[in-house]
Design an enzyme around this catalytic site. Structure first.
Site, PDB file in Angstrom:
ATOM      1  N   GLU A  91      44.953  14.320  60.014  1.00  0.00           N
ATOM      2  CA  GLU A  91      45.251  14.241  58.586  1.00  0.00           C
ATOM      3  C   GLU A  91      43.975  13.851  57.867  1.00  0.00           C
ATOM      4  OE1 GLU A  91      47.964  11.056  57.545  1.00  0.00           O
ATOM      5  OE2 GLU A  91      47.057   9.671  58.960  1.00  0.00           O
ATOM      6  N   LYS A 107      52.390   2.271  57.473  1.00  0.00           N
ATOM      7  CA  LYS A 107      51.551   2.260  56.267  1.00  0.00           C
ATOM      8  C   LYS A 107      51.155   0.812  55.990  1.00  0.00           C
ATOM      9  CE  LYS A 107      51.306   4.746  51.884  1.00  0.00           C
ATOM     10  NZ  LYS A 107      50.006   5.339  52.093  1.00  0.00           N
TER      11      LYS A 107
HETATM   12  N1  PXG Z   1      48.361  10.192  55.158  1.00  0.00           N
HETATM   13  C1  PXG Z   1      47.890   8.991  54.795  1.00  0.00           C
HETATM   14  C2  PXG Z   1      46.969   8.279  55.688  1.00  0.00           C
HETATM   15  C3  PXG Z   1      48.313   8.421  53.584  1.00  0.00           C
HETATM   16  O1  PXG Z   1      47.873   7.223  53.221  1.00  0.00           O
HETATM   17  C4  PXG Z   1      49.632  10.402  53.161  1.00  0.00           C
HETATM   18  C5  PXG Z   1      49.213  10.894  54.385  1.00  0.00           C
HETATM   19  C6  PXG Z   1      50.599  11.204  52.351  1.00  0.00           C
HETATM   20  O2  PXG Z   1      51.898  10.631  52.414  1.00  0.00           O
HETATM   21  P1  PXG Z   1      52.923  10.729  51.210  1.00  0.00           P
HETATM   22  O3  PXG Z   1      54.124  10.053  51.711  1.00  0.00           O
HETATM   23  O4  PXG Z   1      52.309  10.011  50.037  1.00  0.00           O
HETATM   24  O5  PXG Z   1      53.127  12.161  50.942  1.00  0.00           O
HETATM   25  C7  PXG Z   1      49.197   9.124  52.746  1.00  0.00           C
HETATM   26  C8  PXG Z   1      49.654   8.516  51.467  1.00  0.00           C
HETATM   27  C9  PXG Z   1      45.178   6.912  47.464  1.00  0.00           C
HETATM   28  C10 PXG Z   1      46.530   6.817  48.079  1.00  0.00           C
HETATM   29  O6  PXG Z   1      44.857   6.036  46.643  1.00  0.00           O
HETATM   30  C11 PXG Z   1      46.921   7.681  49.063  1.00  0.00           C
HETATM   31  C12 PXG Z   1      48.198   7.562  49.630  1.00  0.00           C
HETATM   32  C13 PXG Z   1      49.027   6.614  49.208  1.00  0.00           C
HETATM   33  C14 PXG Z   1      48.620   5.775  48.229  1.00  0.00           C
HETATM   34  C15 PXG Z   1      47.371   5.856  47.649  1.00  0.00           C
HETATM   35  O7  PXG Z   1      44.420   7.822  47.810  1.00  0.00           O
HETATM   36  N2  PXG Z   1      48.514   8.426  50.615  1.00  0.00           N
END
Ligand code: PXG
Length: 290
Positions: free
Chosen positions: A184, A151
């Site tokens: 995804e 990330k």
């Molecule tokens: N895929 C990606 C590429 C992400 O960035 C997720 C899946 C979901 O992961 P979690 O662990 O959160 O269930 C993410 C996380 C936004 C934003 O502003 C999105 C994420 C994190 C922070 C901000 O859209 N997604």
């Protein structure tokens, strides 16, 4: 009173939370982050987010100069200082201030900040009625170039796909691997339901290992629903009975259409709605208090 953020060891007012233009997080996207949520003064899956933050940092050989315990404490303290009951926490660690070259060895001290605020990702009616999405023109980064399991602050791949969505008048886009498999969305994992079974792409083809995804899979297993990590082509996803997205920011949102193909009956499905309710209950019951 304005919000106060943790920045390099101190709490500062939002307007004073400023970084150097020589910070490599800004100059090169050289850093890592986490997005975390709290519900009713409890942080959801904080340990999992902290673990993933340190794994992302390890993967880019960034040594976070703070123990996991201290980091956890600072997140809880930031939420407390701001007296937030339900919040979105953004944790960022950058390579730090360096010079105008790529060399990370020129950055002696990582920059660390913690923002606590609110986030609303999609409008309320999308949660009730489901969301149409498109397949992005932009393909997901290949894991051998920049592994999407990290990330990192380098989110341009996702942002370009998000622009594809906006160009098509949509809120979200589904990303495919270079060889055409579903991976995804831009900030969410994808799950499909077919004949009562849950299926989601394996992370090693280029998806983030979502904390929300893990929680939903646990909830499904508790209900005796079969789950499988499966490489799927767009057709298989489009032919599913139900489809939904999971993410910390988005939580769970139903997908009712992909490009021009209606999914199932074109409304949030039964299993989707059950898991949405289970997830809501889970966020209300577990979590690290502050
Ligand atoms: N895929 C990606 C590429 C992400 O960035 C997720 C899946 C979901 O992961 P979690 O662990 O959160 O269930 C993410 C996380 C936004 C934003 O502003 C999105 C994420 C994190 C922070 C901000 O859209 N997604």
């Amino acid at each position: 009173m304005g919000l106060k953020f943790f920045l390099n060891g101190k709490f500062v007012e939002k307007d004073d939370a400023k970084l150097s233009v020589y910070d490599h997080g800004l100059l090169y996207g050289d850093g890592v982050f986490e997005g975390i949520r709290s519900y009713n003064r409890k942080v959801f899956r904080l340990g999992e987010h902290i673990d993933r933050l340190y794994e992302s940092a390890d993967a880019i050989r960034l040594n976070i100069p703070m123990s996991k315990n201290d980091f956890t404490g600072k997140i809880l303290e930031t939420l407390k200082v701001n007296d937030l009951n339900d919040a979105y926490v953004r944790v960022v660690v950058t390579r730090g201030v360096g010079d105008l070259g790529l060399d990370p060895r020129k950055c002696p001290k990582p920059t660390i900040f913690i923002i606590t605020d609110k986030i609303v990702l999609y409008p309320k009616e999308l949660y009730e009625n489901g969301m149409p999405i498109i397949i992005a023109k932009t393909r997901r980064n290949h894991p051998i170039t920049l592994d999407p399991r990290i990330k990192s602050l380098n989110y341009l791949n996702n942002i370009l796909a998000r622009i594809d969505a906006t160009d098509a008048g949509m809120m979200e886009a589904l990303m495919l691997t270079i060889d055409g498999y579903v991976v995804e969305c831009t900030g969410d994992n994808i799950i499909v339901v077919k004949n009562g079974k849950l299926m989601t792409p394996p992370a090693d083809i280029g998806a983030l290992e979502g904390v929300t995804l893990d929680a939903v899979i646990e909830l499904a297993k508790k209900r005796g629903i079969e789950t499988e990590y499966k490489k799927m082509l767009p057709k298989e996803v489009m032919d599913a009975d139900e489809c939904f997205l999971t993410g910390t920011a988005a939580e769970i949102v139903s997908v009712i259409k992909i490009d021009n193909k209606v999914i199932g009956k074109g409304v949030p499905g039964k299993i989707t709605k059950t898991l949405m309710a289970d997830f809501k209950k889970l966020t209300e019951t577990e979590g690290v208090p502050y």
